[in-house]
Design a protein around this motif. Structure first.
Motif, PDB file in Angstrom:
ATOM      1  N   PHE A   1       0.646  -1.117   0.048  1.00 43.02           N
ATOM      2  CA  PHE A   1      -0.263   0.004  -0.173  1.00 43.02           C
ATOM      3  C   PHE A   1       0.466   1.286   0.538  1.00 43.02           C
ATOM      4  O   PHE A   1       0.274   2.212  -0.368  1.00 43.02           O
ATOM      5  N   ILE A   2       2.150   1.308   0.827  1.00 44.89           N
ATOM      6  CA  ILE A   2       3.084   2.447   0.467  1.00 44.89           C
ATOM      7  C   ILE A   2       3.216   3.052  -1.193  1.00 44.89           C
ATOM      8  O   ILE A   2       3.624   3.815  -0.972  1.00 44.89           O
ATOM      9  N   CYS A   3       3.514   1.157  -1.662  1.00 43.91           N
ATOM     10  CA  CYS A   3       4.037   1.622  -2.419  1.00 43.91           C
ATOM     11  C   CYS A   3       2.801   2.114  -3.677  1.00 43.91           C
ATOM     12  O   CYS A   3       3.425   3.051  -4.908  1.00 43.91           O
ATOM     13  N   TRP A   4       1.520   1.804  -4.068  1.00 51.73           N
ATOM     14  CA  TRP A   4       0.111   1.933  -4.259  1.00 51.73           C
ATOM     15  C   TRP A   4      -0.744   3.184  -3.594  1.00 51.73           C
ATOM     16  O   TRP A   4      -1.205   3.907  -5.129  1.00 51.73           O
ATOM     17  N   LEU A   5      -0.643   2.925  -2.631  1.00 48.34           N
ATOM     18  CA  LEU A   5      -1.890   4.182  -2.638  1.00 48.34           C
ATOM     19  C   LEU A   5      -1.385   5.688  -2.524  1.00 48.34           C
ATOM     20  O   LEU A   5      -2.042   6.229  -3.321  1.00 48.34           O
ATOM     21  N   PRO A   6       0.110   6.517  -3.093  1.00 47.36           N
ATOM     22  CA  PRO A   6       0.547   7.349  -3.587  1.00 47.36           C
ATOM     23  C   PRO A   6      -0.080   7.716  -4.926  1.00 47.36           C
ATOM     24  O   PRO A   6      -0.317   8.535  -5.456  1.00 47.36           O
ATOM     25  N   ILE A   7       0.644   6.187  -5.379  1.00 51.45           N
ATOM     26  CA  ILE A   7       0.045   6.554  -7.056  1.00 51.45           C
ATOM     27  C   ILE A   7      -0.967   6.823  -7.833  1.00 51.45           C
ATOM     28  O   ILE A   7      -1.528   7.903  -7.935  1.00 51.45           O
ATOM     29  N   LEU A   8      -2.065   6.325  -6.635  1.00 48.20           N
ATOM     30  CA  LEU A   8      -3.480   6.028  -7.158  1.00 48.20           C
ATOM     31  C   LEU A   8      -4.166   7.532  -6.999  1.00 48.20           C
ATOM     32  O   LEU A   8      -4.835   7.893  -7.454  1.00 48.20           O
ATOM     33  N   PHE A   9      -3.556   7.656  -5.825  1.00 51.84           N
ATOM     34  CA  PHE A   9      -4.470   8.974  -5.147  1.00 51.84           C
ATOM     35  C   PHE A   9      -3.801  10.545  -6.085  1.00 51.84           C
ATOM     36  O   PHE A   9      -4.490  11.395  -6.361  1.00 51.84           O
ATOM     37  N   GLY A  10      -2.164  10.082  -6.689  1.00 53.30           N
ATOM     38  CA  GLY A  10      -1.642  11.552  -8.131  1.00 53.30           C
ATOM     39  C   GLY A  10      -2.602  10.735  -8.975  1.00 53.30           C
ATOM     40  O   GLY A  10      -2.762  11.617  -9.680  1.00 53.30           O
ATOM     41  N   ALA A  11      -3.656  10.142  -9.377  1.00 53.97           N
ATOM     42  CA  ALA A  11      -4.158   9.430 -10.486  1.00 53.97           C
ATOM     43  C   ALA A  11      -5.014  10.205 -10.293  1.00 53.97           C
ATOM     44  O   ALA A  11      -6.123  10.629 -11.318  1.00 53.97           O
ATOM     45  N   ILE A  12      -5.922  10.230  -8.757  1.00 53.20           N
ATOM     46  CA  ILE A  12      -7.532  10.757  -9.046  1.00 53.20           C
ATOM     47  C   ILE A  12      -7.638  12.325  -8.879  1.00 53.20           C
ATOM     48  O   ILE A  12      -7.824  12.775  -9.796  1.00 53.20           O
ATOM     49  N   THR A  13      -6.278  12.951  -8.244  1.00 48.64           N
ATOM     50  CA  THR A  13      -6.686  14.374  -7.913  1.00 48.64           C
ATOM     51  C   THR A  13      -5.861  14.946  -8.729  1.00 48.64           C
ATOM     52  O   THR A  13      -5.212  16.043  -8.628  1.00 48.64           O
TER      53      THR A  13
ATOM     54  N   SER B   1      -1.546  12.249  -1.991  1.00 52.16           N
ATOM     55  CA  SER B   1      -0.747  11.575  -3.305  1.00 52.16           C
ATOM     56  C   SER B   1       0.667  11.870  -2.611  1.00 52.16           C
ATOM     57  O   SER B   1       1.859  11.530  -3.015  1.00 52.16           O
ATOM     58  N   GLY B   2       1.120  12.977  -1.667  1.00 54.77           N
ATOM     59  CA  GLY B   2       2.453  13.728  -1.599  1.00 54.77           C
ATOM     60  C   GLY B   2       3.096  13.763  -2.929  1.00 54.77           C
ATOM     61  O   GLY B   2       2.776  13.347  -4.218  1.00 54.77           O
ATOM     62  N   VAL B   3       4.651  14.297  -3.153  1.00 54.26           N
ATOM     63  CA  VAL B   3       5.295  14.178  -4.486  1.00 54.26           C
ATOM     64  C   VAL B   3       5.758  13.251  -4.619  1.00 54.26           C
ATOM     65  O   VAL B   3       5.524  12.615  -5.927  1.00 54.26           O
ATOM     66  N   TYR B   4       6.312  11.889  -4.188  1.00 55.66           N
ATOM     67  CA  TYR B   4       6.664  10.978  -4.859  1.00 55.66           C
ATOM     68  C   TYR B   4       5.186  10.432  -5.573  1.00 55.66           C
ATOM     69  O   TYR B   4       5.593   9.996  -6.907  1.00 55.66           O
ATOM     70  N   GLY B   5       4.033  10.140  -5.081  1.00 54.70           N
ATOM     71  CA  GLY B   5       2.701   9.996  -6.144  1.00 54.70           C
ATOM     72  C   GLY B   5       3.001  10.047  -6.939  1.00 54.70           C
ATOM     73  O   GLY B   5       2.444   9.942  -7.998  1.00 54.70           O
ATOM     74  N   TYR B   6       3.075  11.688  -6.976  1.00 51.02           N
ATOM     75  CA  TYR B   6       2.228  12.306  -7.746  1.00 51.02           C
ATOM     76  C   TYR B   6       3.728  12.265  -9.450  1.00 51.02           C
ATOM     77  O   TYR B   6       2.852  11.455 -10.401  1.00 51.02           O
ATOM     78  N   GLN B   7       5.504  12.660  -8.040  1.00 55.96           N
ATOM     79  CA  GLN B   7       5.688  12.413  -9.748  1.00 55.96           C
ATOM     80  C   GLN B   7       5.863  10.750 -10.347  1.00 55.96           C
ATOM     81  O   GLN B   7       6.379  10.628 -11.651  1.00 55.96           O
ATOM     82  N   ILE B   8       5.636   9.935  -9.364  1.00 59.78           N
ATOM     83  CA  ILE B   8       5.375   8.679 -10.381  1.00 59.78           C
ATOM     84  C   ILE B   8       4.698   8.277 -11.311  1.00 59.78           C
ATOM     85  O   ILE B   8       4.763   7.654 -12.185  1.00 59.78           O
ATOM     86  N   MET B   9       3.570   8.711 -10.887  1.00 63.68           N
ATOM     87  CA  MET B   9       2.276   8.783 -11.431  1.00 63.68           C
ATOM     88  C   MET B   9       2.670   9.991 -12.915  1.00 63.68           C
ATOM     89  O   MET B   9       2.064   9.436 -13.775  1.00 63.68           O
ATOM     90  N   GLU B  10       3.184  10.021 -12.844  1.00 60.49           N
ATOM     91  CA  GLU B  10       3.560  11.529 -14.372  1.00 60.49           C
ATOM     92  C   GLU B  10       4.776  11.164 -15.169  1.00 60.49           C
ATOM     93  O   GLU B  10       4.586  10.880 -16.035  1.00 60.49           O
ATOM     94  N   SER B  11       5.451  10.128 -14.410  1.00 59.09           N
ATOM     95  CA  SER B  11       6.662   9.042 -15.459  1.00 59.09           C
ATOM     96  C   SER B  11       6.027   8.015 -15.980  1.00 59.09           C
ATOM     97  O   SER B  11       5.638   7.711 -16.422  1.00 59.09           O
ATOM     98  N   LEU B  12       4.885   7.418 -14.685  1.00 56.09           N
ATOM     99  CA  LEU B  12       4.085   6.478 -15.681  1.00 56.09           C
ATOM    100  C   LEU B  12       3.120   7.045 -16.291  1.00 56.09           C
ATOM    101  O   LEU B  12       2.843   5.968 -17.329  1.00 56.09           O
TER     102      LEU B  12
END
Length: 857
Positions: A121-133, A140-151
């Protein structure tokens, strides 16, 4: 004495106690730290917008924090939530709790299994919230947003969601064993248990079910024969009817609904009493098709069977669901009535009477600027120099051949300033082998600005961009006069120039939604800003668009001062609309934040998601102006030199810019920020995360290129408007359209000579929190409405604290500070005393009431 007892070494009881103490200490420490993290995170999420700046002011006593754990809580929340993994940080607090219980040997959790789930959940929750928000907020935090943007860049938005859904689904399938075979077995077990319980409650259940099976066969036979037109229903009577015994009354257990028992099956089985042909109104199959039967429906298994009753259904249920002789179905279809509520009816009446609201009526005679105001540079068609193309081709092929890189195919695309050579390498040639030859190709071609695109997005080729010896100018008039720009339906169309393939490139600023520009001095950055502003002035009416211009250099945007009463916005007390003072910039940015919050309130009350929906609703007269609703123009903030603001103001500028970039898109506020020094201390991670669209002119080093574009290439541009545009997906090389200063002057004069509004668009008032105005004489007529309430609180508590007034009266810092200044001027509290509270000069409430009475008189 036993030998085992003799050989066993003796242990001191004090030693066991000593070993247990560290375990208890570390276990309780982990649990306590888990509690601190949890409450710090919760408090940070509740107040993160107001307390986000507290993380870097740990030792500043003058700044107060609203976090439960003070500035430490703000720092923990900022590190874990904002700058890291968002709300997934709560899992880290949970892991500390797990480790604490494990150290204390309290078997509350399975350690390794818990850690495995937590890491997932630590790996995927930030990416999920980054994709939603989409990076809005801190979920999502900076990690979630940047990983989401890269993907999102690599596999696209659909691929990103497919990966997220597949990962989460796979997790639940493996965790809960959701395979089809296991689900089917569980359902069968549940069905068997249910049937067993029902049978155990029914007396003589075996006999009833046997009779039920015979009834079902008779029903199916009757229905099948009914469907054949040559066979009459009366032929069913030739078969001996089954003997059905009247079932005994069933004692229904407490809590179950009572079902009447009936054996009247003659309308279905015996044709002597009724006929389906004679009385179609009693046709039971028709009632099923019309969905009018109030009894529980039984699913069909095939088109030939009206129902499929399994032996698990009791006889009483079958007989109760059977149709009776006298049941008639009266089908009445209620007419559809279009009923409008009062507000919609009133708005429709207003539209019928006055028409749609026209926001252009205040300046109904305003004329959009003609294209003739821009200079015509003559023929801009691209001339093809075949000798140059052939020479460059031979040099490229020959150089690659010298390095054992074979070329299967090569073609050229000629642009205004750059020629793109696309090569297809032979099989077995690695892309990296060509990419590392960039400097060798530049040396061989004797050209500045060689850029290799390996591979080209969406193509199976490798691109080599080579500047032309005789570039062609791209004038602003040519792109403004094009049909593509004139017929566009974009909300905020921005025309940058032309691509390598000589196509006009446009983008919608409302979809970007913000633009970050960078480039060294003299490389075309200011011309690019003028091109953007010119595009918007040629397309939007003054009632639809307002500019907030920040020009620290004081000379770049001064040309637009003539259109102040048409297109510019400013603070109420500002003398000039174009802002050059740093202190006024801070106030203006915070005023824009207030305007943003006000617009969000209007959209919330109007049940709209964005500015376009809101203005459409207002034009249809569905929003009452008496409730504060008004037509909202787009607001574009233009900052010409952002690095200078960061050097002079720092966080005071960065924080409102970041807040506007995060939230202002939906309410029609968009940002264009330019800088000539794209270093990491100017363009921080928080700024970059909220500016997906970026334009880079030529920069000095590859590091600056990576700062602005996250990739090299801007250091290889040739200048004079040569630029790279990144929209979050791919990098495009463009030639920016050229607009000269005299052209901008003519455009501004044409607009300024026309009738405008009484003044510039007025932004909400904002008073700086750091303003230290001297306290003058007290004027009772100008005292705040909460002056007396504040005085009573101060005297009753004997604490002259501004923050206490904020909490008690629920005020903002500015208003509470003004009230405190009035209390000081009136003589109720003493002067400012540093970090300590002010001295209260009145000792009790009785004396205060007399003092207030004297003030009133």
């Amino acid at each position: 004495m036993n030998k085992n007892t003799q050989n066993k070494p003796t242990e001191s009881p004090d030693k066991g106690k000593f070993l247990s103490k560290p375990r208890v200490f570390f276990g309780l420490t982990f649990i306590l730290f888990s509690v601190v993290l949890t409450f710090s995170f919760v408090s940070y999420l509740m107040n993160w917008k107001a307390d986000q700046s507290q993380a870097g002011t740990m030792l500043d006593k003058s700044i107060k924090s609203s976090n439960l754990f003070g500035k430490l809580g703000d720092w923990l929340g900022n590190i874990f939530i904002f700058e890291s993994i968002g709300v997934a940080s709560f899992i880290i607090a949970f892991l500390f709790l797990v480790f604490g219980t494990v150290i204390l040997k309290k078997k509350m959790f399975k350690p390794w299994k818990t850690v495995g789930h937590s890491l997932f959940f630590i790996c995927w929750l930030p990416i999920l919230f980054g994709a939603i928000t989409k990076g809005q907020g801190v979920l999502s935090g900076v990690y979630g947003y940047q990983i989401m943007e890269s993907l999102n860049t690599i596999i696209g938005s659909y691929g990103l969601w497919l990966v997220l859904i597949a990962s989460i689904a796979l997790y639940f399938i493996l965790e809960f064993n959701l395979r089809p075979s296991s689900i089917k077995s569980k359902l069968n077990d549940i069905n068997e248990n249910t049937i067993g319980k029902v049978r155990s409650m029914m007396p003589n259940s075996d006999e009833n079910f046997e009779a039920d099976e015979e009834l079902i066969e008779e029903i199916e036979t009757a229905e099948q024969e009914e469907e054949e037109p040559k066979i009459k229903v009366t032929e069913v009577a030739e078969k001996p009817a089954p003997k059905i015994t009247e079932p005994e009354p069933v004692k229904v257990p407490k809590g179950f609904p009572e079902v009447p028992v009936s054996s009247n099956l003659d309308p279905i089985v015996t044709p002597n009493k009724t006929s389906f042909d004679e009385e179609p109104k009693n046709d039971f199959s028709n009632s099923i098709n019309l969905n009018l039967d109030s009894s529980p429906k039984v699913p069909t298994s095939s088109p030939e069977q009206a129902f499929d009753m399994t032996p698990s259904i009791p006889v009483s249920t079958v007989t109760a669901a059977a149709p009776q002789e006298n049941i008639k179905f009266n089908v009445e279809v209620a007419p559809v009535i279009d009923i409008l509520d009062d507000s919609e009816r009133q708005s429709q009446e207003l539209v019928d009477k006055h028409g749609l609201y026209d926001h252009k009526l205040d300046l109904a005679k305003f004329q959009m600027p003609p294209v003739e105001l821009l200079k015509d540079y003559g023929n801009e068609e691209i001339s093809i120099n075949k000798d140059e193309l052939e020479e460059n081709k031979n040099k490229i092929v020959g150089l690659l051949k010298n390095f054992n890189v074979g070329i299967a195919e090569i073609k050229a695309t000629i642009g205004p300033t750059v020629t793109l050579y696309e090569i297809v390498p032979e099989a077995g040639i690695r892309v990296a082998a060509i990419k590392k030859l960039q400097d060798d190709i530049a040396l061989n071609l004797s050209a500045l600005g060689i850029r290799i695109i390996a591979p080209m997005p969406g193509k199976g080729t490798i691109g080599i961009e080579v500047p032309r010896k005789n570039p062609t100018m791209v004038s602003m008039r040519s792109v403004i006069a094009s049909q593509k720009f004139q017929n566009t339906d974009m909300d905020l169309p921005v025309v940058f120039g032309k691509t390598i393939s000589n196509e006009i490139f446009m983008a919608d600023l409302s979809k970007m939604p913000h633009l970050l520009m960078a480039g060294a001095t003299g490389q075309g950055k200011s011309v690019g800003i003028n091109a953007i502003l010119t595009s918007l002035l040629y397309k939007k009416h003054p009632s639809e668009l307002k500019f907030v211009m920040v020009d620290p250099k004081k000379v770049e945007l001064s040309l637009y001062s003539k259109i102040e009463r048409h297109y510019l916005a400013k603070l109420p007390d500002a003398e000039e609309a174009i802002i050059t003072d740093t202190n006024k910039v801070i106030n203006t940015l915070n005023s824009l934040c207030i305007e943003m919050d006000t617009r969000y309130d209007l959209l919330k009350n109007a049940f709209c998601k964005n500015l376009k929906e809101y203005n459409k609703k207002f034009a249809e007269r569905k929003l009452n102006p008496e409730n504060g609703h008004r037509y909202l123009p787009y607001i574009v903030l233009v900052v010409d030199e952002f690095a200078d603001l960061i050097m002079t103001a720092g966080k005071e500028v960065e924080l409102p810019i970041a807040r506007l970039a995060q939230l202002a898109r939906a309410v029609g506020i968009h940002l264009i920020v330019a800088t000539q020094r794209p270093s990491v201390n100017v363009i921080t991670g928080m700024i970059k995360a909220n500016f997906p669209a970026r334009a880079a002119f030529r920069v000095i080093s590859s590091v600056d290129s990576r700062t602005i574009l996250d990739s090299p290439g801007a250091d290889q541009l040739i200048g004079k408007g040569d630029m790279l545009y990144f929209n979050g997906n791919e990098i495009l090389r463009l030639q920016c359209a050229f607009v000269d200063t005299p052209e901008v002057e003519r455009l501004a004069e044409f607009i300024g000579e026309q009738k405008g509004y009484a003044s510039a668009f007025i932004l909400p008032e904002y008073v700086s929190e750091d303003s230290t105005s001297t306290v003058g004489a007290f004027d009772p007529n100008e005292k705040d409405a909460l002056f007396e309430d504040a005085a009573r609180i101060i005297v009753s508590t004997q604490q002259g604290s501004t923050s206490m007034l904020q909490r008690q009266l629920k005020l903002g810092y500015n208003r509470a500070g003004r009230i405190m200044d009035q209390l000081e001027a009136s003589g109720i509290v003493g002067g400012f005393n540093g970090a300590k509270a002010r001295e209260v000069l009145i000792s009790d409430l009785h004396s205060l009431e007399q003092f207030l009475e004297d003030l009133r008189s």
